[in-house]
Design an enzyme around this catalytic site. Structure first.
Site, PDB file in Angstrom:
ATOM      1  N   ASP A 202       0.826  -1.211   0.000  1.00  0.00           N
ATOM      2  CA  ASP A 202       0.000   0.000   0.000  1.00  0.00           C
ATOM      3  C   ASP A 202       0.860   1.261   0.000  1.00  0.00           C
ATOM      4  OD1 ASP A 202      -1.327  -2.363   1.317  1.00  0.00           O
ATOM      5  OD2 ASP A 202      -3.081  -1.093   1.075  1.00  0.00           O
TER       6      ASP A 202
ATOM      7  N   ASN B 188      -6.735  -3.889  -4.458  1.00  0.00           N
ATOM      8  CA  ASN B 188      -7.942  -3.269  -5.012  1.00  0.00           C
ATOM      9  C   ASN B 188      -7.634  -2.007  -5.812  1.00  0.00           C
ATOM     10  OD1 ASN B 188      -7.358  -2.530  -2.206  1.00  0.00           O
ATOM     11  ND2 ASN B 188      -9.007  -1.036  -2.452  1.00  0.00           N
TER      12      ASN B 188
ATOM     13  N   HIS C 287      -3.699  -9.642  -0.831  1.00  0.00           N
ATOM     14  CA  HIS C 287      -3.895  -8.243  -0.428  1.00  0.00           C
ATOM     15  C   HIS C 287      -4.799  -8.058   0.798  1.00  0.00           C
ATOM     16  CE1 HIS C 287      -3.694  -3.968  -0.826  1.00  0.00           C
ATOM     17  NE2 HIS C 287      -5.008  -3.877  -0.860  1.00  0.00           N
TER      18      HIS C 287
ATOM     19  N   HIS D 289     -11.712  -2.073   6.943  1.00  0.00           N
ATOM     20  CA  HIS D 289     -11.712  -3.318   6.159  1.00  0.00           C
ATOM     21  C   HIS D 289     -11.929  -4.557   7.028  1.00  0.00           C
ATOM     22  CE1 HIS D 289     -10.533  -0.853   2.840  1.00  0.00           C
ATOM     23  NE2 HIS D 289      -9.333  -0.610   3.305  1.00  0.00           N
TER      24      HIS D 289
ATOM     25  N   HIS E  98      -3.660  -3.760   2.468  1.00  0.00           N
ATOM     26  CA  HIS E  98      -5.029  -3.248   2.462  1.00  0.00           C
ATOM     27  C   HIS E  98      -5.343  -2.343   3.655  1.00  0.00           C
ATOM     28  CE1 HIS E  98      -8.867  -3.018   0.610  1.00  0.00           C
ATOM     29  NE2 HIS E  98      -9.522  -3.804   1.432  1.00  0.00           N
ATOM     30  N   VAL E  99      -5.084  -2.818   4.877  1.00  0.00           N
ATOM     31  CA  VAL E  99      -5.328  -2.007   6.070  1.00  0.00           C
ATOM     32  C   VAL E  99      -4.075  -1.179   6.320  1.00  0.00           C
ATOM     33  CG1 VAL E  99      -5.885  -2.056   8.523  1.00  0.00           C
ATOM     34  CG2 VAL E  99      -6.831  -3.800   6.980  1.00  0.00           C
ATOM     35  N   HIS E 100      -4.254   0.142   6.456  1.00  0.00           N
ATOM     36  CA  HIS E 100      -3.085   1.024   6.510  1.00  0.00           C
ATOM     37  C   HIS E 100      -2.564   1.152   7.932  1.00  0.00           C
ATOM     38  CE1 HIS E 100      -4.936   2.798   2.624  1.00  0.00           C
ATOM     39  NE2 HIS E 100      -4.398   1.603   2.445  1.00  0.00           N
TER      40      HIS E 100
HETATM   41 FE   LIG Z   1      -6.156  -2.052  -0.534  1.00  0.00          FE
END
Ligand SMILES: [Fe+2]
Ligand SMILES: *[C@@H]1O[C@H](CO)[C@@H](O)[C@H](O)[C@H]1NC(C)=O
Ligand SMILES: *[C@@H]1O[C@H](CO)[C@@H](O)[C@H](O)[C@H]1NC(C)=O
Ligand SMILES: *[C@@H]1O[C@H](CO)[C@@H](O)[C@H](O)[C@H]1NC(C)=O
Ligand SMILES: *[C@@H]1O[C@H](CO)[C@@H](O)[C@H](O)[C@H]1NC(C)=O
Ligand SMILES: *[C@@H]1O[C@H](CO)[C@@H](O)[C@H](O)[C@H]1NC(C)=O
Length: 462
Positions: A160, A225, A310, A320, A347-349
């Protein structure tokens, strides 16, 4: 924050560390600032007419003797040649690229080149050159050692990333650490889709931003995504169009029928890349491929079995939350049966590391649906903390679930040092510390060769 940094420094100096057995939510609280993209002009094209740019390499075969070299020429198709030679040798060889380009809404890409060079020597440094006499650009890479059970190898892990000032810090920290030999990238590259009309110029600036690493060592790509670029409102109906044109992977070498899922062997590892955003239900191509993939893994040859995907399966962040659940339901029992060592997701920041847990008992009548400690289960690591424009995911579920060993909402990257068939040392580095500080570190013991409990080996610098 200054006091916090002082404490962290003191910890390093005095070797005072916190030994953690119970789950830890880091007390480190990062100032919540908006994430701002670096200006488009921060990474200008290299000088020279039609100079090759956005250079990146990845593994080009199943075992590490091939490299895919990719670059963009903005104006002309030619030259479509890469010249390469052993650093210790004189004999120069040439390979031609296949050239592609695409349109996206009103954007037209440059000429995108992909050249696969094969039959390289293991564990050997190579130079390669792109361009012509007016504008020649030279880079180098080192091939991995021959695949084998006790070959040490060190990976960087990032996800990410985007192209903010935070992204720049993450990449700079990774590049300044000489240990990393290849990057496991868990998806969401440029974040071009956050701009009006998915401004694909942002794919170009991202390619130039990461070039200082991607031109010199392979990045193993996973689609997230933000690679979908599915935008019917502007008549862009082809999922993954920019990504698939720009980032090639050696999927055919693992009998995959799609670049979105594939496997490679590298040194002592077997790496399986999955697509969270492609069909994975029973009978689908990805499902069928994965079912045939696990039996091919020979732990006497590649002790370490690592999966990249991901959307995380074990994520205790409110962002998420449970998005990875349907894929977990489909594949988790295979991961446990086949003793996958590690699963990296993005995905999760933020950052999170799980204990070894599984949740595979459930059927629709038995009501058994809680994760339990399981020595055959992978450790799940969420490392979507590269620092993109969407900012931090700083809201965790409370209380911290028992499966979560460590979690912290900070940007950073990780280093995975495989030592031999039994031991790997893992460190996660938050951007706010100096690069040598490991905020979360632990030994991983191989699930096939040494399936011992690791929980007492972890250390946190809070
Ligand atoms: Fe993502
Ligand atoms: C694409 O369209 C947008 C919106 O109309 C415009 O702002 C932009 O300048 C256009 N880009 C190109 C390359 O034509
Ligand atoms: C990105 O990081 C590098 C290395 O620290 C620095 O030289 C450069 O100025 C940074 N770029 C931007 C736009 O901040
Ligand atoms: C697994 O790898 C080992 C070591 O390379 C080799 O000796 C053995 O024959 C392989 N097993 C299979 C089933 O291929
Ligand atoms: C579901 O779980 C129940 C309770 O353990 C068990 O009796 C039943 O056989 C299971 N059903 C299937 C299809 O596995
Ligand atoms: C594997 O590496 C670990 C950590 O460096 C070391 O303690 C262990 O002795 C090594 N095992 C063998 C068989 O060399």
């Amino acid at each position: 924050m200054a006091a916090m940094r002082f404490t962290a420094t003191l910890c390093v100096l005095l070797h005072i560390v916190v030994i953690c057995n119970a789950g830890v939510t880091s007390s480190y609280v990062r100032k919540s600032e908006p994430s701002i993209d670096m200006p488009v002009g921060s990474f200008p094209p290299p000088t020279g007419n039609n100079a090759p740019e956005q250079v990146h390499i990845t593994q080009g075969d199943h075992v590490g003797r091939g490299v895919i070299i990719s670059w963009v020429t903005p104006l002309l198709k030619h030259p479509n040649v890469v010249t390469y030679w052993e650093a210790e040798g004189k004999h120069k060889r040439r390979a031609h690229s296949t050239i592609t380009s695409y349109r996206y809404y009103n954007y037209s890409s440059g000429y995108i080149h992909h050249a696969t060079i094969r039959n390289l020597k293991y564990d050997t440094r190579y130079f390669y050159e792109l361009g012509t006499h007016h504008v020649t650009r030279r880079f180098s890479f080192t091939t991995p050692p021959k695949v084998g059970p006790d070959v040490p190898y060190t990976f960087g892990v990032m996800g990410d990333l985007g192209q903010t000032y935070d992204s720049n810090q993450t990449l700079e920290h990774y590049v300044s650490n000489p240990k990393g030999q290849a990057v496991l990238f868990v998806g969401d590259l440029s974040y071009a889709d956050n701009y009006p009309f998915h401004d694909n110029v942002k794919w170009d600036t991202w390619g130039r931003f990461v070039e200082k690493s991607t031109a010199n060592q392979p990045w193993i790509w996973t689609a997230g995504n933000h690679e979908l670029d599915f935008a019917p409102e502007i008549e862009e109906y082809e999922p993954f169009k920019p990504y698939l044109h720009r980032y090639h992977v050696p999927y055919k070498a693992s009998q995959s029928t799609s670049p979105l899922w594939y496997s490679i062997k590298r040194a002592s590892t077997y790496i399986i890349v999955l697509s969270s955003y492609s069909a994975y239900g029973k009978y689908t191509p990805q499902y069928e491929w994965l079912s045939q993939e696990f039996p091919k893994v020979n732990r006497s040859e590649t002790p370490w079995l690592i999966v990249l995907l991901h959307s995380p399966w074990y994520n205790s962040n409110n962002y998420h939350f449970m998005e990875g659940e349907s894929m977990r339901v489909m594949f988790e029992s295979w991961f446990v049966e086949n003793k996958v060592d590690l699963v990296f997701s993005g995905h999760v920041h933020s950052y999170e590391r799980s204990d070894r847990v599984s949740n595979v008992k459930y059927n629709i009548t038995d009501g058994l649906s809680a994760p339990v400690k399981d020595p055959s289960a992978p450790v799940y690591i969420t490392i979507g903390d590269g620092g993109n424009i969407e900012g931090l995911a700083n809201s965790f579920t409370q209380p911290q679930p028992s499966y979560s060993a460590y979690r912290e909402a900070s940007f950073g990257h990780a280093i995975l040092e495989i030592k031999n068939r039994t031991h790997a040392y893992y460190t996660w580095h938050r951007n706010q510390d100096s690069e040598p500080v490991a905020a979360d570190s632990t030994w991983f013991y191989n699930r096939f060769w040494y399936p011992m409990d690791e929980t007492s080996s972890s250390t946190n610098m809070v």
